[in-house]
Every structure is written in C-alpha cells, then in structure tokens.
Scaffold this motif. Structure first.
Motif, PDB file in Angstrom:
ATOM      1  N   SER A 104       0.805  -1.216   0.000  1.00 32.83           N
ATOM      2  CA  SER A 104       0.000   0.000   0.000  1.00 32.83           C
ATOM      3  C   SER A 104       0.845   1.276   0.000  1.00 32.83           C
ATOM      4  CB  SER A 104      -0.936  -0.031   1.212  1.00 32.83           C
ATOM      5  OG  SER A 104      -2.027   0.800   1.002  1.00 32.83           O
ATOM      6  N   ILE A 105       1.911   1.250  -0.775  1.00 33.21           N
ATOM      7  CA  ILE A 105       2.768   2.435  -0.923  1.00 33.21           C
ATOM      8  C   ILE A 105       2.270   3.208  -2.139  1.00 33.21           C
ATOM      9  CG2 ILE A 105       5.118   3.178  -1.503  1.00 33.21           C
ATOM     10  CD1 ILE A 105       6.109   0.689   0.021  1.00 33.21           C
ATOM     11  N   LEU A 106       2.008   4.490  -1.945  1.00 30.97           N
ATOM     12  CA  LEU A 106       1.487   5.292  -3.054  1.00 30.97           C
ATOM     13  C   LEU A 106       2.494   5.319  -4.202  1.00 30.97           C
ATOM     14  CD1 LEU A 106       0.167   8.378  -1.029  1.00 30.97           C
ATOM     15  CD2 LEU A 106      -1.204   6.530  -2.034  1.00 30.97           C
ATOM     16  N   ALA A 107       1.985   5.261  -5.414  1.00 33.85           N
ATOM     17  CA  ALA A 107       2.873   5.259  -6.586  1.00 33.85           C
ATOM     18  C   ALA A 107       3.511   6.631  -6.765  1.00 33.85           C
ATOM     19  CB  ALA A 107       2.077   4.902  -7.830  1.00 33.85           C
ATOM     20  N   ALA A 108       4.754   6.635  -7.235  1.00 35.11           N
ATOM     21  CA  ALA A 108       5.395   7.893  -7.610  1.00 35.11           C
ATOM     22  C   ALA A 108       4.744   8.390  -8.898  1.00 35.11           C
ATOM     23  CB  ALA A 108       6.887   7.679  -7.815  1.00 35.11           C
ATOM     24  N   ASP A 109       4.963   9.669  -9.215  1.00 35.27           N
ATOM     25  CA  ASP A 109       4.427  10.197 -10.471  1.00 35.27           C
ATOM     26  C   ASP A 109       5.258   9.706 -11.649  1.00 35.27           C
ATOM     27  OD1 ASP A 109       2.334  12.243  -9.538  1.00 35.27           O
ATOM     28  OD2 ASP A 109       4.071  12.585  -8.245  1.00 35.27           O
ATOM     29  N   HIS A 110       6.543   9.499 -11.424  1.00 36.39           N
ATOM     30  CA  HIS A 110       7.427   9.051 -12.506  1.00 36.39           C
ATOM     31  C   HIS A 110       8.431   8.044 -11.967  1.00 36.39           C
ATOM     32  CE1 HIS A 110       6.001  12.369 -15.003  1.00 36.39           C
ATOM     33  NE2 HIS A 110       6.124  13.137 -13.934  1.00 36.39           N
ATOM     34  N   TYR A 111       8.690   7.012 -12.765  1.00 39.79           N
ATOM     35  CA  TYR A 111       9.725   6.027 -12.447  1.00 39.79           C
ATOM     36  C   TYR A 111      10.744   5.994 -13.585  1.00 39.79           C
ATOM     37  CZ  TYR A 111       6.757   4.164  -8.704  1.00 39.79           C
ATOM     38  OH  TYR A 111       6.009   4.011  -7.563  1.00 39.79           O
ATOM     39  N   PRO A 112      11.558   7.022 -13.717  1.00 40.52           N
ATOM     40  CA  PRO A 112      12.495   7.034 -14.848  1.00 40.52           C
ATOM     41  C   PRO A 112      13.559   5.946 -14.708  1.00 40.52           C
ATOM     42  CG  PRO A 112      12.988   8.809 -13.314  1.00 40.52           C
ATOM     43  CD  PRO A 112      11.698   8.202 -12.855  1.00 40.52           C
ATOM     44  N   ARG A 113      13.943   5.395 -15.849  1.00 36.29           N
ATOM     45  CA  ARG A 113      14.985   4.360 -15.853  1.00 36.29           C
ATOM     46  C   ARG A 113      16.276   4.919 -16.408  1.00 36.29           C
ATOM     47  NH1 ARG A 113      11.615  -0.799 -18.152  1.00 36.29           N
ATOM     48  NH2 ARG A 113       9.749  -0.346 -16.947  1.00 36.29           N
ATOM     49  N   ALA A 114      17.373   4.419 -15.859  1.00 29.51           N
ATOM     50  CA  ALA A 114      18.686   4.923 -16.275  1.00 29.51           C
ATOM     51  C   ALA A 114      18.940   4.666 -17.751  1.00 29.51           C
ATOM     52  CB  ALA A 114      19.771   4.285 -15.415  1.00 29.51           C
ATOM     53  N   THR A 115      18.381   3.579 -18.299  1.00 31.12           N
ATOM     54  CA  THR A 115      18.696   3.236 -19.693  1.00 31.12           C
ATOM     55  C   THR A 115      17.815   3.966 -20.713  1.00 31.12           C
ATOM     56  OG1 THR A 115      17.175   1.372 -19.529  1.00 31.12           O
ATOM     57  CG2 THR A 115      19.512   0.899 -19.140  1.00 31.12           C
ATOM     58  N   ASP A 116      16.834   4.708 -20.247  1.00 33.67           N
ATOM     59  CA  ASP A 116      15.967   5.456 -21.164  1.00 33.67           C
ATOM     60  C   ASP A 116      16.837   6.481 -21.919  1.00 33.67           C
ATOM     61  OD1 ASP A 116      14.329   7.420 -22.253  1.00 33.67           O
ATOM     62  OD2 ASP A 116      12.925   7.435 -20.573  1.00 33.67           O
ATOM     63  N   PRO A 117      16.785   6.470 -23.267  1.00 26.59           N
ATOM     64  CA  PRO A 117      17.652   7.371 -24.056  1.00 26.59           C
ATOM     65  C   PRO A 117      17.536   8.833 -23.626  1.00 26.59           C
ATOM     66  CG  PRO A 117      16.471   5.864 -25.497  1.00 26.59           C
ATOM     67  CD  PRO A 117      15.954   5.612 -24.111  1.00 26.59           C
ATOM     68  N   GLU A 118      16.332   9.231 -23.253  1.00 28.26           N
ATOM     69  CA  GLU A 118      16.142  10.623 -22.815  1.00 28.26           C
ATOM     70  C   GLU A 118      16.966  10.906 -21.544  1.00 28.26           C
ATOM     71  OE1 GLU A 118      12.857  12.574 -23.650  1.00 28.26           O
ATOM     72  OE2 GLU A 118      13.539  14.287 -22.451  1.00 28.26           O
ATOM     73  N   ASN A 119      17.020   9.920 -20.661  1.00 25.35           N
ATOM     74  CA  ASN A 119      17.796  10.112 -19.428  1.00 25.35           C
ATOM     75  C   ASN A 119      19.296  10.050 -19.702  1.00 25.35           C
ATOM     76  OD1 ASN A 119      15.491  10.439 -17.902  1.00 25.35           O
ATOM     77  ND2 ASN A 119      15.247   8.229 -17.635  1.00 25.35           N
ATOM     78  N   ILE A 120      19.693   9.185 -20.632  1.00 26.09           N
ATOM     79  CA  ILE A 120      21.110   9.133 -21.013  1.00 26.09           C
ATOM     80  C   ILE A 120      21.502  10.516 -21.555  1.00 26.09           C
ATOM     81  CG2 ILE A 120      22.782   8.128 -22.637  1.00 26.09           C
ATOM     82  CD1 ILE A 120      22.124   6.001 -20.669  1.00 26.09           C
ATOM     83  N   ARG A 121      20.623  11.098 -22.365  1.00 32.37           N
ATOM     84  CA  ARG A 121      20.905  12.442 -22.909  1.00 32.37           C
ATOM     85  C   ARG A 121      21.079  13.449 -21.780  1.00 32.37           C
ATOM     86  NH1 ARG A 121      17.739  11.291 -27.253  1.00 32.37           N
ATOM     87  NH2 ARG A 121      15.792  11.924 -26.263  1.00 32.37           N
ATOM     88  N   GLY A 122      20.209  13.366 -20.769  1.00 35.40           N
ATOM     89  CA  GLY A 122      20.303  14.285 -19.629  1.00 35.40           C
ATOM     90  C   GLY A 122      21.622  14.126 -18.891  1.00 35.40           C
ATOM     91  N   MET A 123      22.068  12.894 -18.749  1.00 39.21           N
ATOM     92  CA  MET A 123      23.339  12.644 -18.046  1.00 39.21           C
ATOM     93  C   MET A 123      24.499  13.214 -18.858  1.00 39.21           C
ATOM     94  SD  MET A 123      22.776   8.777 -16.604  1.00 39.21           S
ATOM     95  CE  MET A 123      21.213   8.040 -17.023  1.00 39.21           C
ATOM     96  N   VAL A 124      24.434  12.979 -20.173  1.00 35.41           N
ATOM     97  CA  VAL A 124      25.504  13.471 -21.060  1.00 35.41           C
ATOM     98  C   VAL A 124      25.578  14.999 -20.984  1.00 35.41           C
ATOM     99  CG1 VAL A 124      26.145  13.710 -23.504  1.00 35.41           C
ATOM    100  CG2 VAL A 124      25.490  11.461 -22.582  1.00 35.41           C
TER     101      VAL A 124
END
Ligand code: AMP
Ligand code: ZN
Length: 482
Positions: A104-124
């Motif tokens: 019964s833990i409320l869901a987060a609004d977003h669960y971003p993954r490290a391998t998502d290309p958009e997130n890789i772009r953000g890291m770069v």
C-alpha cells in the motif's frame, strides 16, 4: 508546521517548500538486479509515510523515483542469463511494483529508468557542462569528477577528505583515476557491457549521475526533499550534490531525509550478506501485508529496526487492538444522544496524531494518541455509555487515519458473529463457520495444536478469530483469497 531532520544541517528544521503548497520529492529507487527485500521496503515505507503526511497537510507532491537498470550487478546478471538488460530487469521491476502495491505504498508520479535514451541524454548534458568547467576530466575513455575542484564536497556526509574511502559502489571500480576519491561519471566501453554512443564518447553512465539527471528532468536544478536509506548518504548523495551543484551553480536539494536500516541480528539486511527476507517470505510466515506494513511503519524512521519474529508478533498485536476496537464499535447499536466526551476524544486524538507526525514523523507518539483514544473509548463502552452515533464517529475517525496515513486496510474489517449451530448459510461463510466449530471441538478435546492450525488456516484466508464473552466472532481482514 512540519519539521524534518535534515542530514545537511544535522538538525530538525521547519519545512518550507520552494514553491508554496507544492513539494518536489525525489526518492532513490531500486537497483533491479534482483527482487527487493524487506530492508528496501522499510526505506520505501518511511518515504511513503513522509509523502502521506505532506498530502494530508494539503501539499501537492510531485514524486520521482528512479529505477537503476544499468550497473555492474544488472550487467553481470543479464550476461549470465544471456539476456538484454531490458529483458533481465523486467521481472524485477514488475515485482517491485506488485509488492509496492501489496504494501500500500502510493505510486510515484514518474519512475524514470537509467537506460531510457532521454535520461542518457540528460546525463551526457551534465557531464558536458562539467567537462567544460574543468571539473570533470577524461582518463582512458572514462570521465571522472575531480572532487578537489568542488570545495563543498563532504558537506552532507561530514567526512573529512583524508578519512574518505571509496564506498562499495562509488569507488569500487577498477577504472584508473587521478585521485582515489574521484568518482566515475561515465565509464569507458568494455567487452560484454552495454554501451551508448554519445557526444562525450561511447560508454555507460556511472551510478550517481542518473539521479542528478533524472531529478533535473522533472524538477529543474533545485528541489525540496531527497530521501534514501542512510547507506546512500556517502558516496551516492554526496556525489549527486557535487555533480548537480558544480554543473548548475545552485543549491541542489533543501532537505535531505535519510531512513535508518532494517537489521537482522545487528547487521544491515542486504542481498550480499544473505540475511534477507523477501516480502513473500514474510507473507508465507502467516503475516498479512497490513501487519508487515505496520511493522515497517511503526518504528521511527531514524531508528534502527530490528527485524525479528517478536517484532512481527508485536506489530500484529498492535494492529489487532485497532481491528478489535472496530469490531467492538460495530456491536454498539443502541440509539440515544451521543456522549459529549467522544467528540473531545476524537479531537484530541486527531491533533495528537498529526502534530506528532509533523514533528519529524514521530510515529510512536502518533500511534500512542490513537491507542489512548481506544483505551478511553473502551472505558465508556464497557460502562455502556456509547451509542450508535458515537461508534460511527469513532469508526469514521479511525478509517480516516487509516485511509490517509496508516493504510493498513482497516476498512475491510467486517464483523460476523459465528453461528453456534455450525452455520446455516451456504458458501464461503458456512465453510468458515465449520472451521470455527472444528476449532472449538479441538479446544474442547484439549488438542491445542489442531486448534492453532485451524486458526492459522483461517488467518491465511484473511479471517481473524476473536474470543469474546459472547462467544467466537470472526472478521475478514483481507479480501477472500481465490
Ligand atoms: P538499492 O536497491 O540497494 O539501491 O537500495 C534501494 C533502497 O533501499 C535505498 O534507499 C537503500 O538505502 C535502501 N536499503 C537497502 N538496504 C536497506 C536496509 N537493510 N534497511 C533499510 N533500507 C535499505
Ligand atoms: Zn539516487
């Protein structure tokens, strides 16, 4: 006013969000190389309590939790099974979400993954800025953060530079760097490892950079609250601060809130130590999800939680007191004017409950105010002073507390008086009553082992028995198992 212990200052501080009425909350999520254990769930449950208190107080909460799906362990696991990272991590992500719901833990609004290309772009992007500022440097195809070029390094963990040893994950790589304290932002490609072709060259991200990039994606360069277990303080969170503040030039996070560990025989529960229990293990021991959540919730988040069978039993007993109270209230059917004391009791319990939680999530005090209410209401009930309206008001209050904060499924407590003739109806209820009769017979025969077995069987099916002066009553504390 909500007060939170801020690891950054080392003391409790009044919580003031950057934007009035809104909270940006980031919580470090699972590394999905395996299933979560009860220790991980302790951290996520304390974060859920914090989030629920903020929501109760009327804040709008934007909650982001990352999923680390690329690191040494996920790569190793995927290679061993001959699977892609995505295939390998999928069942662990699914279990994480299923267990989160069970607890019964409320869901987060977003669960971003490290391998998502958009997130890789953000890291770069962040790494490019750090290279541009001369705070990051390249060595043998990898890119490192030079911590002596970020003077505030160590402010969160308060570890002097000389004392600092690379942590198990921050520095335990064999990549060559200028100083033992520097950490990898980007790791050079290796045989048998996934690699991304990017503007800063091929490779894969270090662990810390993902949280700097993913928080920035949803919140911008600064946000309100960042949570995790105390093991995250160094090096993970220290490194997140260094990367984000060195790149953006603004304060990264205003409140750092860390939960203490769940331990077994004094040792942190961890996969690597083999001393772990999964949620399914504890359910198989006969405890229901609400009892497990109650255990994880009811120790103050900055105290160590010793995970023992005794602690589980105690959680069950405490929860039983609340469940029994609801059962008793259901038995109050007399009409008449409400007792004036009841409104006062509810009022003072409500105030005590929320004020305790606002004081750095003081859950013990908060629960104490509920148990005081139960005790005092029981005195009135035993004197026959309560009427139906009182019972309804008390029940509504308990259910509100449950629905908003505790979330231990109290609304499902329904009451039945077990029929003395073995039950006349058909279906599931008749089966339950037959079992209750069999248990009564076993007890009469002094076969307590059998009686206990039947009680356990019923418990597994979400049925709790209660011996009362009027006979046996049973209630459902969970949905019927199909
Ligand atoms: P990990 O999957 O190892 O990255 O951990 C996910 C979260 O669980 C982090 O916030 C950790 O601090 C937390 N955690 C790991 N082990 C424990 C433990 N024994 N007790 C409490 N929290 C833990
Ligand atoms: Zn993180």
């Amino acid at each position: 006013m909500i007060r939170l212990h801020n690891t950054l200052s080392g003391r409790a501080e009044e919580f003031v969000p950057i934007e009035p009425g809104r909270v940006k909350l980031y919580t470090c999520g699972p590394t999905v190389y395996d299933y979560p254990h009860i220790g991980n769930w302790r951290s996520y449950v304390f974060e859920d309590l914090l989030k629920r208190v903020l929501l109760y107080r009327g804040f709008r909460v934007l909650h982001v939790m990352n999923i680390t799906d690329v690191d040494d362990k996920t790569i190793k696991g995927a290679n061993l099974k001959g699977l892609s990272l995505q295939e390998y991590t999928k069942p662990f992500i699914e279990s994480f979400q299923a267990e989160r719901e069970t607890l019964s833990i409320l869901a987060a609004d977003h669960y971003p993954r490290a391998t998502d290309p958009e997130n890789i772009r953000g890291m770069v992007e962040i790494i490019k800025v750090l290279l541009g500022k001369g705070i990051a440097y390249r060595k043998d195809g990898s890119i490192y953060f030079a911590i002596d070029r970020f003077p505030a390094y160590g402010r969160l963990s308060k570890i002097a530079l000389e004392d600092r040893r690379p942590g198990s994950r921050g520095g335990a790589d064999e990549y060559e760097k200028e100083s033992v304290h520097d950490f990898a932002l980007w790791k050079a490609p290796k045989e048998g490892e996934p690699s991304w072709d990017t503007e800063i060259g091929p490779g894969r991200p270090g662990w810390h950079i993902e949280c700097s990039a993913m928080s920035a994606r949803y919140f911008g360069p600064a946000f309100d609250i960042h949570c995790g277990g105390v093991d995250n303080i160094f090096p993970h969170h220290e490194n997140e601060i260094a990367q984000s503040e060195a790149a953006n030039g603004v304060k990264f996070v205003n409140y750092w809130v860390h939960g203490h560990h769940l331990v077994v025989d004094g040792e942190k529960m961890a996969k690597s130590k083999g001393n772990f229990y999964r949620l399914s293990d504890v359910l198989a021991m006969g405890y229901d999800a609400a009892e497990i959540r109650f255990l994880l919730l009811s120790t103050h988040y900055r105290k160590m939680l010793d995970f023992t069978e005794g602690a589980l039993r105690q959680a069950r007993a405490s929860l039983e007191r609340i469940r029994n109270f609801l059962v008793d209230l259901a038995g109050i059917t007399s009409d008449g004017p409400p007792h004036p004391e009841v409104a006062r009791l509810i009022d003072s319990s409500r105030t005590g409950f929320i004020e305790a939680l606002e004081d750095d999530l003081n859950i013990s005090e908060a629960l104490a105010s509920i148990f005081t209410l139960i005790k005092k209401a029981n005195v009135l009930k035993d004197k026959g002073r309560l009427v139906r309206k009182d019972a309804e008001d008390l029940r509504a209050f308990i259910l509100l507390v449950d629905q908003s904060i505790l979330s231990v499924n109290l609304a499902s407590v329904t009451v039945h008086a077990a029929a003395s003739d073995g039950g006349s109806g058909g279906g599931a209820e008749a089966d339950i009553e037959k079992k209750i009769d069999a248990r009564q017979k076993a007890r009469a025969d002094k076969d307590f082992k059998r009686a206990d077995e039947i009680r356990q069987e019923l418990l597994q099916a979400g049925i709790v028995l209660e011996d009362t002066k009027e006979g046996i009553r049973w209630k459902r504390v969970g949905p019927p198992k199909s």
